[in-house]
Design a protein around this motif. Sequence first.
Motif, mmCIF file in Angstrom:
data_model
loop_
_atom_site.group_PDB
_atom_site.id
_atom_site.type_symbol
_atom_site.label_atom_id
_atom_site.label_comp_id
_atom_site.label_asym_id
_atom_site.label_seq_id
_atom_site.Cartn_x
_atom_site.Cartn_y
_atom_site.Cartn_z
ATOM 1 N N THR A 96 15.914 89.944 7.095
ATOM 2 C CA THR A 96 14.584 90.454 6.764
ATOM 3 C C THR A 96 14.386 91.815 7.422
ATOM 4 O OG1 THR A 96 13.834 88.175 6.825
ATOM 5 C CG2 THR A 96 12.139 89.850 6.735
ATOM 6 N N LEU B 223 3.221 88.694 11.088
ATOM 7 C CA LEU B 223 2.799 90.084 11.256
ATOM 8 C C LEU B 223 1.287 90.220 11.108
ATOM 9 C CD1 LEU B 223 5.530 92.032 9.263
ATOM 10 C CD2 LEU B 223 5.210 91.994 11.728
ATOM 11 N N PHE C 179 11.521 95.055 8.141
ATOM 12 C CA PHE C 179 10.139 95.548 8.111
ATOM 13 C C PHE C 179 10.119 96.925 7.460
ATOM 14 C CE2 PHE C 179 6.717 98.087 10.005
ATOM 15 C CZ PHE C 179 5.631 97.255 9.792
ATOM 16 N N THR D 226 13.515 97.643 11.924
ATOM 17 C CA THR D 226 13.310 96.384 12.627
ATOM 18 C C THR D 226 13.779 95.256 11.721
ATOM 19 O OG1 THR D 226 11.380 97.306 13.718
ATOM 20 C CG2 THR D 226 11.599 94.925 13.758
ATOM 21 N N THR D 227 14.623 94.391 12.247
ATOM 22 C CA THR D 227 15.222 93.355 11.401
ATOM 23 C C THR D 227 15.052 91.982 12.027
ATOM 24 O OG1 THR D 227 17.331 93.544 12.516
ATOM 25 C CG2 THR D 227 17.014 94.953 10.598
ATOM 26 N N HIS D 228 15.319 90.979 11.234
ATOM 27 C CA HIS D 228 15.222 89.603 11.715
ATOM 28 C C HIS D 228 16.174 88.765 10.869
ATOM 29 C CE1 HIS D 228 13.293 86.040 13.418
ATOM 30 N NE2 HIS D 228 13.331 85.519 12.203
ATOM 31 N N VAL D 229 16.788 87.774 11.493
ATOM 32 C CA VAL D 229 17.664 86.875 10.733
ATOM 33 C C VAL D 229 17.111 85.458 10.848
ATOM 34 C CG1 VAL D 229 19.966 85.867 10.584
ATOM 35 C CG2 VAL D 229 19.712 88.313 11.006
ATOM 36 N N VAL E 116 6.478 98.092 15.234
ATOM 37 C CA VAL E 116 6.938 96.714 15.128
ATOM 38 C C VAL E 116 8.347 96.603 15.702
ATOM 39 C CG1 VAL E 116 7.585 94.908 13.500
ATOM 40 C CG2 VAL E 116 5.513 96.226 13.139
ATOM 41 N N SER E 117 8.482 95.892 16.799
ATOM 42 C CA SER E 117 9.801 95.708 17.390
ATOM 43 C C SER E 117 10.335 94.346 16.962
ATOM 44 C CB SER E 117 9.703 95.746 18.908
ATOM 45 O OG SER E 117 9.068 94.573 19.364
ATOM 46 N N GLU E 118 11.617 94.108 17.221
ATOM 47 C CA GLU E 118 12.205 92.824 16.821
ATOM 48 C C GLU E 118 11.627 91.665 17.624
ATOM 49 O OE1 GLU E 118 16.451 93.066 16.323
ATOM 50 O OE2 GLU E 118 16.159 94.390 14.605
ATOM 51 N N ARG F 108 22.894 94.154 9.475
ATOM 52 C CA ARG F 108 21.858 94.237 10.485
ATOM 53 C C ARG F 108 22.128 95.406 11.442
ATOM 54 N NH1 ARG F 108 19.452 89.501 14.488
ATOM 55 N NH2 ARG F 108 17.442 90.534 14.645
ATOM 56 N N PHE G 4 8.830 90.542 15.322
ATOM 57 C CA PHE G 4 9.056 90.498 13.886
ATOM 58 C C PHE G 4 9.786 89.222 13.469
ATOM 59 C CE2 PHE G 4 11.674 91.963 10.153
ATOM 60 C CZ PHE G 4 10.625 91.989 9.270
ATOM 61 N N SER G 5 9.310 88.608 12.402
ATOM 62 C CA SER G 5 10.050 87.494 11.821
ATOM 63 C C SER G 5 9.978 87.639 10.310
ATOM 64 C CB SER G 5 9.427 86.166 12.236
ATOM 65 O OG SER G 5 8.299 85.914 11.447
ATOM 66 N N TYR H 185 2.198 97.735 4.827
ATOM 67 C CA TYR H 185 3.618 97.509 5.064
ATOM 68 C C TYR H 185 4.083 96.362 4.202
ATOM 69 C CZ TYR H 185 1.681 93.780 7.954
ATOM 70 O OH TYR H 185 0.984 92.690 8.389
#
Lengths: 438, 131
Positions: free
Chosen positions: B7, A390, B9, B65-68, A378-380, B56, A383-384, B42
């Motif tokens: 966020t 997902l 993963f 893996t991140t998200h804002v 899972v890459s950015e 982050r 991803f949310s 997951y």
Amino acid sequence: MDDKYWDEECETMPRGKLEQLQLRRLKKTLINVYENVKFYKEKLDESGVDPYNFKSLDEIEKIPFTTKDDLRVNYPFGLFAKPMNKVIRIHSSSGTTGNPVVDGYTKNDIAVWGSIVARQLYSVGVRESDIIQNSYGYGLFTGGLGLHYGGELLGSTVIPVSGGNTERQLKIMSDYSSTVICCTPSYSLYIAEVGRELGVDFSKLPLKLGVLGAEPWTDEMRREIEERLKIDAVDIYGLSEVMGPGVSLECLYKSGLHIAEDHFLAEIVDPKTGKKLPPGKHGEIVLTSLTKEAMPLLRYRTKDLSALNINTCKCGRTHARMAKPMGRADDMLIIRGVNVFPSQIEEVLMKIKDIEPHYLIVVERKNYLDNIEVWVEVSEDIFSEKMNGLENFESSIEHKLYSAIGIRMNVKLKEPKTIKRSIGKAKRVIDKRKGETL
Amino acid sequence: MPVKQLTVFLENKAGRLAEVARILKKQNINLQGFSTTEARDYGILRMLVSDVEKSRESLREAGFTTHVADVICVKVVDKPGELSNILDTLSAERINIDYVYVIAGTRIVLSVSDIKKAEDILLKNNIQLCN
């Protein structure tokens, strides 16, 4: 523009003339093995082939195949046609599944190998002014030294960096202004990944070409590599049993790999029946040495699957092209009775936007039923904070795999770098049914 | 004003959440609140932290893996009926809530279909938003 060909006469030789050359050389090879290799003398006698009275290339079908098992039984030097004082080099496979497969080379074999590789590198635009970063492993593996001698003969600058130490690879690539990289396709992706993390802008580097091989890879993977490294990527094919890299290489039209037909006789056979198939039909590549002295092989079953195209290429070369190998017969997975090649899975995955070009196929048997998992990172980009994002991503991949291949696979989303990166040949399949473990 | 939610993963295996907490601790980042949601193999961790960018960066460096994303943070008075009032205010205007969780200081974090509209309505109804 300088000359298009390294050896125009040979590279554009009309097929009729090329076949005459092949016949002459095959005959010489047959005599060499008949006189010097007990294994082949017996085989030729049994099948009624008289090397001294060999009249047409069609007669080759009478000659029995040579298999990897034959090489193992005659380990290490049983198939050598020259005494050891004429052999100047030995290469071999790692031998993880039994005796290693050994190949020997005379002085002339090494020179011929170099000239084949030089000619091929020339055909994809490599010149004296180029700087070749050779990231194939040096050692018993034929990749490193094979490209090395070809590059030197051509007159390019060869950097024998070998595989691994990726940060150093990137430093060399940038500091020494490498224009060509030679390595496995999976390693080129890893270099691209580490480069991205270190902030390398590949569009600003002089790198323009990747000569990639030693494992099967799809056109979809090619696009991914070309986009990430900002290069042209061509597929080089070879196997240590018959020489090493250079048996064939794509030209820049990327529509099949030109076989060095003045040195190898290629056939396609039905992998099950062994029957020879006409051009255009897919089957197993069978190779016969035409110029090798130390260890020539007759009708060697490569287990690689491809097809031949004997039409003259847009580049002007007449040497037959083999379709990009889709994998080895050995790689084929049988899942609930359906034949699946890892390359089919790769093709589906690489068509999906934003998917990372790293994947792993895990096969196991649960409750007497084959179960196949496809691991994807899972890459950015995908991803949310929304869970259904997902889940949709996962199920859309599963759906695409099912509609392309016809069996259900479970996609497993993994954290980045969970899938092992490789500096040599990538391991894409873990088959737990065969006792393999993660 | 919306607040930034981070966020992450996470694979569903031992030690992953602990690893995130360890990284934040090392950077001396305060975790104001969080929630986790799990699927088959997951999960995702949503959280409000004292320094989004620093968090982050450290998590990315460790390979996560991140998200804002923008969310709304609402102060809830700690007495019966308060949550109901807030939710009724939003549903009366047909604002859908994707998810909600409680964080420290009797506050709730809301992800909604229309942030701007939701904020206006909440403010109009004297509901306190936090930055």
